[in-house]
Design a protein around this motif. Structure first.
Motif, mmCIF file in Angstrom:
data_model
loop_
_atom_site.group_PDB
_atom_site.id
_atom_site.type_symbol
_atom_site.label_atom_id
_atom_site.label_comp_id
_atom_site.label_asym_id
_atom_site.label_seq_id
_atom_site.Cartn_x
_atom_site.Cartn_y
_atom_site.Cartn_z
ATOM 1 N N GLY A 11 -13.570 39.452 12.753
ATOM 2 C CA GLY A 11 -12.734 38.290 13.019
ATOM 3 C C GLY A 11 -11.320 38.503 12.535
ATOM 4 N N PRO A 12 -10.379 37.653 12.970
ATOM 5 C CA PRO A 12 -8.966 37.861 12.625
ATOM 6 C C PRO A 12 -8.667 37.804 11.140
ATOM 7 N N SER A 13 -9.471 37.085 10.354
ATOM 8 C CA SER A 13 -9.198 37.020 8.918
ATOM 9 C C SER A 13 -9.756 38.224 8.168
ATOM 10 N N ASP A 14 -10.317 39.203 8.913
ATOM 11 C CA ASP A 14 -10.829 40.433 8.305
ATOM 12 C C ASP A 14 -9.811 41.564 8.342
ATOM 13 N N THR A 15 -8.648 41.309 8.948
ATOM 14 C CA THR A 15 -7.692 42.401 9.145
ATOM 15 C C THR A 15 -7.155 42.958 7.821
ATOM 16 N N GLY A 16 -7.189 42.160 6.767
ATOM 17 C CA GLY A 16 -6.654 42.589 5.479
ATOM 18 C C GLY A 16 -7.364 43.779 4.876
ATOM 19 N N LEU A 17 -8.550 44.121 5.395
ATOM 20 C CA LEU A 17 -9.241 45.295 4.861
ATOM 21 C C LEU A 17 -8.434 46.563 5.105
ATOM 22 N N ARG A 18 -7.524 46.534 6.076
ATOM 23 C CA ARG A 18 -6.720 47.725 6.366
ATOM 24 C C ARG A 18 -5.923 48.172 5.141
ATOM 25 N N PHE A 19 -5.473 47.206 4.322
ATOM 26 C CA PHE A 19 -4.684 47.554 3.146
ATOM 27 C C PHE A 19 -5.524 48.326 2.126
ATOM 28 N N VAL A 36 -5.193 48.345 14.077
ATOM 29 C CA VAL A 36 -6.118 47.210 14.130
ATOM 30 C C VAL A 36 -5.845 46.463 15.431
ATOM 31 N N PRO A 37 -6.492 46.841 16.528
ATOM 32 C CA PRO A 37 -6.203 46.200 17.816
ATOM 33 C C PRO A 37 -6.754 44.788 17.888
ATOM 34 N N ASP A 38 -6.024 43.921 18.574
ATOM 35 C CA ASP A 38 -6.502 42.563 18.842
ATOM 36 C C ASP A 38 -7.165 42.594 20.206
ATOM 37 N N LEU A 39 -8.459 42.862 20.223
ATOM 38 C CA LEU A 39 -9.180 43.029 21.479
ATOM 39 C C LEU A 39 -9.264 41.737 22.277
ATOM 40 N N ILE A 72 -15.724 50.567 11.197
ATOM 41 C CA ILE A 72 -16.317 49.444 11.913
ATOM 42 C C ILE A 72 -16.942 48.462 10.929
ATOM 43 N N HIS A 73 -16.416 47.232 10.943
ATOM 44 C CA HIS A 73 -16.948 46.158 10.092
ATOM 45 C C HIS A 73 -18.019 45.392 10.856
ATOM 46 N N ARG A 74 -19.171 45.290 10.247
ATOM 47 C CA ARG A 74 -20.285 44.536 10.831
ATOM 48 C C ARG A 74 -21.049 43.900 9.685
ATOM 49 N N ASP A 75 -20.961 42.584 9.540
ATOM 50 C CA ASP A 75 -21.730 41.904 8.491
ATOM 51 C C ASP A 75 -23.222 42.145 8.708
ATOM 52 N N SER A 76 -23.962 42.248 7.622
ATOM 53 C CA SER A 76 -25.404 42.459 7.772
ATOM 54 C C SER A 76 -26.097 41.186 8.240
ATOM 55 N N ASP A 77 -25.528 40.013 7.866
ATOM 56 C CA ASP A 77 -26.141 38.722 8.222
ATOM 57 C C ASP A 77 -27.609 38.738 7.799
ATOM 58 N N LEU A 170 -6.261 21.396 3.014
ATOM 59 C CA LEU A 170 -6.683 22.656 2.402
ATOM 60 C C LEU A 170 -7.837 23.274 3.182
ATOM 61 N N GLN A 171 -8.797 22.461 3.561
ATOM 62 C CA GLN A 171 -9.958 22.976 4.286
ATOM 63 C C GLN A 171 -9.554 23.588 5.621
ATOM 64 N N LYS A 172 -8.540 23.037 6.261
ATOM 65 C CA LYS A 172 -8.073 23.582 7.537
ATOM 66 C C LYS A 172 -7.416 24.948 7.352
ATOM 67 N N ARG A 173 -6.952 25.208 6.142
ATOM 68 C CA ARG A 173 -6.304 26.489 5.867
ATOM 69 C C ARG A 173 -7.293 27.557 5.403
ATOM 70 N N PHE A 174 -8.578 27.256 5.479
ATOM 71 C CA PHE A 174 -9.567 28.194 4.953
ATOM 72 C C PHE A 174 -9.459 29.591 5.572
ATOM 73 N N PRO A 175 -9.322 29.744 6.889
ATOM 74 C CA PRO A 175 -9.206 31.107 7.430
ATOM 75 C C PRO A 175 -8.029 31.879 6.840
ATOM 76 N N ALA A 176 -6.889 31.202 6.693
ATOM 77 C CA ALA A 176 -5.713 31.864 6.119
ATOM 78 C C ALA A 176 -5.947 32.191 4.648
ATOM 79 N N ASN A 177 -6.582 31.282 3.906
ATOM 80 C CA ASN A 177 -6.860 31.534 2.491
ATOM 81 C C ASN A 177 -7.886 32.656 2.320
ATOM 82 N N ARG A 178 -8.847 32.703 3.194
ATOM 83 C CA ARG A 178 -9.837 33.780 3.162
ATOM 84 C C ARG A 178 -9.158 35.124 3.407
ATOM 85 N N ALA A 179 -8.274 35.154 4.397
ATOM 86 C CA ALA A 179 -7.547 36.389 4.697
ATOM 87 C C ALA A 179 -6.710 36.831 3.501
#
Length: 212
Positions: A11-19, A36-39, A72-77, A170-179
């Motif tokens: 997902g888009p909030s996972d891009t920070g792993l590149r750093f 990190v392509p945006d497919l 390749i990032h794939r959560d185990s779920d 704050l809750q609406k900003r969760f994706p940005a805060n997670r990133a």
């Protein structure tokens, strides 16, 4: 030689792993260029499977020859991590068999890696000096949390000490805060004790060492 790496995330909030990929490469003395392509910007959006994402990325990279490794990032779920590793290996073998790959498989999801740093959570919550207990798991328990995403969201809300409309914003900003939490992740902090993080970093170092 600069290593050309493709990073495919969930997902888009996972891009920070590149750093962290770049940081680990630097630690082992390698220069790396991470793409990190945006497919989702493609006219025909790929499916969620690893094969679909690899094929889409291949279309963007002149037949897939633009990279030395793919991460390749794939959560185990609900799957066993070994099943995810096999899934990723089989997908790479089917689409780009000559491409080295590094699996990134958080248990159960990447949010488990972000539950271990109270000070970072308080910072993204906008209340760095807060003292309200967050009831976060110990590193030995982080990968056993049933829903780490929900727990992280609640921890940020608790740390903020916000109420009413402030909490809603704050809750609406969760994706940005997670990133932001992913970018802030301390590689030498508690996360280094998690088996899934160790597997990722060990695999990355091994592939970087063999790609000289």
């Amino acid at each position: 030689m600069t290593v050309r790496a493709l990073y495919l995330h969930e997902g888009p909030s996972d891009t920070g792993l590149r750093f962290h990929i770049e940081g680990i490469a630097g630690e082992v003395g390698r220069e790396i260029l991470v793409t990190v392509p945006d497919l989702n910007r493609l006219p025909n959006k790929p499916g969620h499977s690893v094969v679909d994402k690899l094929r889409a990325a291949q279309q963007l990279s002149d037949g897939g020859h633009a990279y030395d490794i793919v991460i390749i990032h794939r959560d185990s779920d609900r799957e066993r991590p070994d099943n995810r590793r096999r899934e990723i290996a089989e997908a790479v073998a089917a689409v780009s068999p000559d491409l080295a790959h590094v699996p990134v498989i958080p248990v159960r999801m990447l949010e488990a890696w972000l539950l271990l740093d109270q000070s970072a959570i308080r910072e993204v919550a906008g209340n760095p000096n807060g003292r309200t207990p967050l009831d976060l798991p110990k590193p030995t328990r982080a990968e056993s949390v049933a829903d780490p995403k929900a727990l992280l969201k609640q921890a940020i809300a608790t740390a903020s000490e916000e109420r009413g409309r402030g909490l809603q914003k704050l809750q609406k900003r969760f994706p940005a805060n997670r990133a932001r939490l992913l970018e802030m992740l301390d590689r030498e902090g508690p996360v280094k004790h998690l088996a899934s993080w160790q597997a990722f970093t060990d695999d990355l170092r091994e592939v970087l060492g063999s790609s000289r």
